[in-house]
Design a protein around this motif. Structure first.
Motif, PDB file in Angstrom:
ATOM      1  N   MET A   1       0.833  -1.182   0.000  1.00 44.83           N
ATOM      2  CA  MET A   1       0.000   0.000   0.000  1.00 44.83           C
ATOM      3  C   MET A   1       0.874   1.240   0.000  1.00 44.83           C
ATOM      4  N   GLU A   4       0.393   5.708   1.641  1.00 45.20           N
ATOM      5  CA  GLU A   4      -0.714   5.663   2.581  1.00 45.20           C
ATOM      6  C   GLU A   4      -0.906   7.023   3.205  1.00 45.20           C
ATOM      7  N   ARG A  11      -8.547   4.312   7.564  1.00 43.81           N
ATOM      8  CA  ARG A  11      -8.217   3.737   6.264  1.00 43.81           C
ATOM      9  C   ARG A  11      -8.638   2.264   6.212  1.00 43.81           C
ATOM     10  N   LEU A  15     -11.357   0.432   3.782  1.00 41.93           N
ATOM     11  CA  LEU A  15     -11.027  -0.726   2.946  1.00 41.93           C
ATOM     12  C   LEU A  15     -12.048  -1.843   3.143  1.00 41.93           C
ATOM     13  N   PHE A  50      -7.038   7.299  -1.079  1.00 38.94           N
ATOM     14  CA  PHE A  50      -6.643   6.265  -2.041  1.00 38.94           C
ATOM     15  C   PHE A  50      -6.260   6.770  -3.435  1.00 38.94           C
ATOM     16  N   ASN A  55      -7.388   2.263  -7.254  1.00 42.22           N
ATOM     17  CA  ASN A  55      -6.565   2.009  -6.067  1.00 42.22           C
ATOM     18  C   ASN A  55      -7.396   1.430  -4.932  1.00 42.22           C
ATOM     19  N   ILE A  58      -7.878  -2.292  -5.688  1.00 42.08           N
ATOM     20  CA  ILE A  58      -6.641  -3.047  -5.466  1.00 42.08           C
ATOM     21  C   ILE A  58      -6.344  -3.174  -3.973  1.00 42.08           C
ATOM     22  N   GLU A  59      -6.384  -2.068  -3.260  1.00 43.25           N
ATOM     23  CA  GLU A  59      -6.017  -2.082  -1.844  1.00 43.25           C
ATOM     24  C   GLU A  59      -7.047  -2.806  -0.986  1.00 43.25           C
ATOM     25  N   GLU A  62      -6.575  -6.529  -1.666  1.00 45.14           N
ATOM     26  CA  GLU A  62      -5.334  -6.981  -1.037  1.00 45.14           C
ATOM     27  C   GLU A  62      -5.492  -7.093   0.477  1.00 45.14           C
ATOM     28  N   TYR A  63      -6.056  -6.068   1.089  1.00 45.57           N
ATOM     29  CA  TYR A  63      -6.213  -6.060   2.541  1.00 45.57           C
ATOM     30  C   TYR A  63      -7.113  -7.200   3.011  1.00 45.57           C
TER      31      TYR A  63
END
Length: 68
Positions: A1, A4, A11, A15, A50, A55, A58-59, A62-63
């Motif tokens: 990430m 940030e 955050r 997410l 973000f 983004n 993606i984030e 991923e998270y």
């Protein structure tokens, strides 16, 4: 990430909320305004954290996948 920004706890909450919203509505049917509304913030706030919807996708993915 990379890059940030903002409060880390907030955050993470964004997410998780965004990931849930994508799961409920699909990637193409989920707009930035829908994400912002789900998070209880403005579009600009999400963009501050973000940078773009891409983004966020993606984030958030991923998270949430690292939690599995």
């Amino acid at each position: 990430m990379a890059n940030e920004r903002g409060i880390p706890e907030r955050r993470i909450a964004f997410l998780e909320t965004c990931f849930d919203t994508f799961c409920e509505n699909g990637l193409e049917n989920t707009g930035l305004k829908m994400l912002a509304d789900a998070c209880g913030v403005t579009n600009g706030s999400l963009l501050y954290y973000f940078g773009s919807k891409d983004n966020i996708i993606i984030e958030a993915t991923e998270y949430c996948m690292t939690k599995v």
